[in-house]
Write a protein that holds these residues in place. Structure first.
Motif, mmCIF file in Angstrom:
data_model
loop_
_atom_site.group_PDB
_atom_site.id
_atom_site.type_symbol
_atom_site.label_atom_id
_atom_site.label_comp_id
_atom_site.label_asym_id
_atom_site.label_seq_id
_atom_site.Cartn_x
_atom_site.Cartn_y
_atom_site.Cartn_z
ATOM 1 N N SER A 59 1.331 5.779 4.733
ATOM 2 C CA SER A 59 1.873 5.756 3.371
ATOM 3 C C SER A 59 0.803 5.375 2.348
ATOM 4 C CB SER A 59 3.058 4.803 3.289
ATOM 5 O OG SER A 59 2.671 3.501 3.616
ATOM 6 N N MET A 68 -2.200 10.252 -2.677
ATOM 7 C CA MET A 68 -2.002 11.659 -3.029
ATOM 8 C C MET A 68 -1.032 11.803 -4.190
ATOM 9 S SD MET A 68 -2.086 13.081 0.810
ATOM 10 C CE MET A 68 -1.099 14.537 0.624
ATOM 11 N N GLU A 87 -0.516 8.621 1.439
ATOM 12 C CA GLU A 87 0.485 9.374 0.673
ATOM 13 C C GLU A 87 0.556 8.863 -0.756
ATOM 14 O OE1 GLU A 87 3.505 10.592 4.302
ATOM 15 O OE2 GLU A 87 3.974 8.878 3.052
ATOM 16 N N ALA A 88 0.488 7.532 -0.891
ATOM 17 C CA ALA A 88 0.506 6.950 -2.224
ATOM 18 C C ALA A 88 -0.673 7.473 -3.035
ATOM 19 C CB ALA A 88 0.468 5.424 -2.134
#
Lengths: 368, 360
Positions: free
Chosen positions: B255, B261, B258-259
């Motif tokens: 994550s 991105m 992901e954060a």
């Protein structure tokens, strides 16, 4: 501030496993939408598709009318708060919040001002120089929030952001989140499995089960006009009580026959039940819609099994033919296990469900 | 009361015997290593003295010169005998050649430096006082210096070793790191089998593969070259790098990427800004592990090099071909072992983490 539209959205993980089967949803400007459902219902998958972290199997995502289905996350104009916060441990609080602003090549002075402003809004203005490892869980949560707010996103996504906090802090943050939303007016989508969180925060709640939407509606809609037995059982603490009854209509009288009691209804206002004459239907009764009455007015009497004091009220559990029935009585009521109490229903507020389909039997004059 | 005392005695007896056993085992393991280190600092005279051998090297040597009708006699203080023992040429005179020989002898046998002029001065004292005693500080690193001076190509071999190790780290960390990242982040068919099977390459002993390795490397034109050797080492190291880096990347929540991105980076950017800085200590440990593997390897290096041997080959050949001078060989061995020991101490927590899954 934007509108979001999901059209026929679906996600398949493998041949037989569907994360989301079909999802159609329109989110209005400035709206606070909560995706609610038990774990594995596809609510997080839906959010990840909106965020661009999950590829879409079918369907389109429209943000302000523009198709963003295949646009990379970074260009969608969204921001997100993760369940485990996902703040970067090697960066200070300031760097965490400023990260996206720096990538946008914002002037340094403006970044500084924006970071301070956002940090003050979530009350971490004094912690900017700290590293995430030196913060408590609640403070880390606020950093994640500040980071997401600093972007001034068109769409604000929150994936169970409160689930890692302790009970007390969760309630505090709930209020603060709602206040922040009212201030920023960002269109927000919030994922949770906690129905009380959903009820207290949402403009509209989207209840999901097994990858499909079960009901979309305001908190009042889902509470007072639950679309089916699943919603009625999922929303509310304690959940609704269900009684399977046989509907008998004759002599201008509707009688609902349960193995333990018979509930007579004035057909006026319950005309729709006439079609179910001779068939079995399900009554859904909220705990507060079961009323303690003198024995003379009681539909049935039963012995109290357990009393759970809650301070503001008491939860009384009865054992009615091997099903636990839970009801709410006032804090002042003198009740104790073993007592026999007489019960009646608040007829106006009852839910009726088709036994086969489990769907709601809609009545004309439902409670508004 | 008596019972309590009894229990206490029994408990301390138990504890004591346990510690005796543990210390005993530790001694068995540690003593040979201790002697290796100890001998590497001893002079020839100390090394080949009579039993009991000294446990620790001395820091200085004590000498005595006296004189009779035949000429001068040199003695050295021997701890085993607790007395001055004859040292060097039985008799010598005060001429330039004898004094120079004496100086060389003292240097070679006791690792002590003394100038010819100093010796002459001492001899003059003997002439007037009939005897003189003097103490000289020992040159502790003499064996190490001598090792690199007398063993042919030792400095160049160290350079070769460093080159091989550097190339091995580069190859195994890039390829293994990419593999580890894939194993940590993606799901694909046969992932577990593949992850296990990368370890199979370590199953074959280098000796059994010696002939094919020589032929293949010769055809590639890389026989007897550091790059060729590093290719061979990389094959084994890549599998270890995959395992280590996979566990490093797995410990970094996806994550976080992901954060990144969502907040404006590409997938590569997320790796660069977030994952890489967080993985750096683990990757450094992985690099050191590759270094140790390559630095210590002997068998493949013996087979695959001829004129460009690596340092362990030099030490090995010095050991096999030596006649005596055990202190010199130990100096080479310690020089070989020390970098590996230091790096092992640095990376040990990562290795423990990898095998035990314990979060440090």
């Amino acid at each position: 501030m934007a509108t979001l539209e999901l059209v026929d959205l679906a996600k398949r993980f493998s041949k037989k496993v569907w994360g989301v089967k079909k999802m159609d949803l329109e989110v209005n400007e400035k709206e606070f939408i909560v995706l609610l459902g038990p774990s594995g219902c596809g609510k997080t998958t839906t959010m990840r598709m909106i965020a661009g972290l999950e590829e879409v199997t079918r369907g389109t995502i429209l943000l302000d009318g523009n198709d963003i289905t295949d646009i990379p996350s970074r260009n969608r104009g969204i921001s997100m708060v993760f369940q485990n916060y996902a703040i970067w441990p090697h960066m200070s609080v300031y760097e965490n919040i400023a990260f996206s602003l720096k990538l946008k090549k914002m002037p340094a002075a403006e970044i500084k001002q924006r970071v301070q402003e956002t940090a003050d809004m979530v009350k971490i203005g004094e912690l900017l120089k700290r590293l995430p490892g030196q913060l408590s869980g609640g403070q880390q949560q606020r950093v994640a929030l500040a980071r997401a707010l600093a972007v001034r996103p068109r769409l604000f996504l929150m994936d169970e952001p409160l689930s890692n906090l302790d009970a007390k802090l969760r309630v505090i943050m709930r209020t603060e989140l709602k206040a922040i939303h009212q201030k920023t007016e960002a269109t927000s989508i919030f994922v949770t499995h906690d129905q009380s969180e959903a009820m207290s925060m949402a403009d509209r709640i989207v209840i999901m089960k097994d990858g499909v939407i079960v009901q979309i509606g305001t908190p009042d809609d889902v509470y007072f006009r639950s679309a089916n037995m699943f919603v009625a059982g999922f929303i509310g603490t304690p959940p609704s009580n269900f009684f399977t009854v046989k509907c008998i209509y004759n002599n201008d009288k509707i009688a609902l026959e349960h193995s333990q009691f018979t509930l007579d209804l004035d057909p006026k206002g319950f005309e729709e039940l006439k079609e179910y004459n001779g068939k079995e239907i399900v009554i859904g009764a909220r705990p507060e819609d079961l009323l303690v009455v003198p024995d003379s007015e009681a539909v049935f009497t039963e012995e109290i099994l357990v009393v759970e004091p809650q301070g503001s009220h008491q939860v009384v559990a009865l054992n009615l033919s091997e099903t636990i029935v839970k009801m709410i009585v006032s804090a002042e009521a003198k009740v104790k296990p073993g007592d026999n109490i007489g019960l009646n229903f608040n007829r106006k507020r009852l839910h009726f469900f088709n036994k086969e389909t489990e769907d709601r039997i809609h009545l004309k004059n439902e409670v508004e | 009361m008596a019972n309590v005392l009894k229990r206490q005695i029994r408990r301390s007896a138990k504890k004591t015997s346990l510690y005796i056993i543990l210390v005993g085992i530790a001694c068995i393991i540690i003593f040979p290593v201790f002697f290796l280190f100890s001998f590497s600092f001893m002079s020839d005279y100390e090394t080949y003295s009579e039993w009991p051998k000294p446990l620790v090297p001395s820091f200085k040597a004590h000498f005595m010169i006296d004189k009779d009708v035949e000429g001068y006699h040199l003695f050295i203080f021997n701890k085993s005998e607790d007395d001055f023992m004859p040292f060097g040429p039985l008799v010598f005179t005060n001429n330039e050649k004898d004094v120079d020989n004496l100086r060389k002898f003292i240097k070679l046998q006791s690792n002590c430096k003394i100038s010819s002029q100093q010796i002459v001065e001492y001899l003059e004292v003997v002439d007037s006082d009939s005897r003189v005693e003097f103490t000289i500080r020992k040159d502790l690193l003499a064996n190490y210096i001598l090792f690199f001076q007398v063993v042919n190509g030792a400095p160049k071999a160290v350079l070769n070793s460093l080159m091989v190790a550097g190339a091995t780290i580069l190859i195994s960390l890039t390829i293994g790191g990419m593999g580890g990242y894939a194993f940590a982040r993606y799901f694909f068919k046969g992932k577990n089998i593949l992850k296990l099977s990368v370890l199979f390459v370590r199953m074959f002993p280098a000796v059994s593969l010696a002939i094919p390795m020589v032929i293949i490397l010769a055809k590639m034109g890389l026989y007897d070259q550091p790059l060729g050797l590093s290719l061979v080492y990389s094959v084994g190291q890549i599998s270890m790098s995959i395992w280590i880096t996979a566990s490093v990347f797995m410990s970094i929540p996806v994550s976080l990427e992901e954060a990144a991105m969502i907040f404006g980076t590409t997938k590569v950017g997320a790796f660069w800004h977030i994952t890489l800085p967080l993985a750096l200590p683990g990757l450094a440990a992985c690099a050191m592990y590759s270094f140790i593997g390559s630095w210590n390897e002997v068998i493949a290096a013996v087979v695959l090099t001829q004129f460009n041997p690596t340092f362990p080959v030099i030490v090995y050949k010095a050991l096999v071909g030596s006649q005596g001078q055990i202190n010199l060989i130990t100096a080479g061995s310690v020089a070989q072992a020390v970098p590996a020991i230091i790096f092992t101490l640095i990376i040990r927590k990562y290795i423990i983490q990898m095998w035990g899954g314990v979060k440090v």
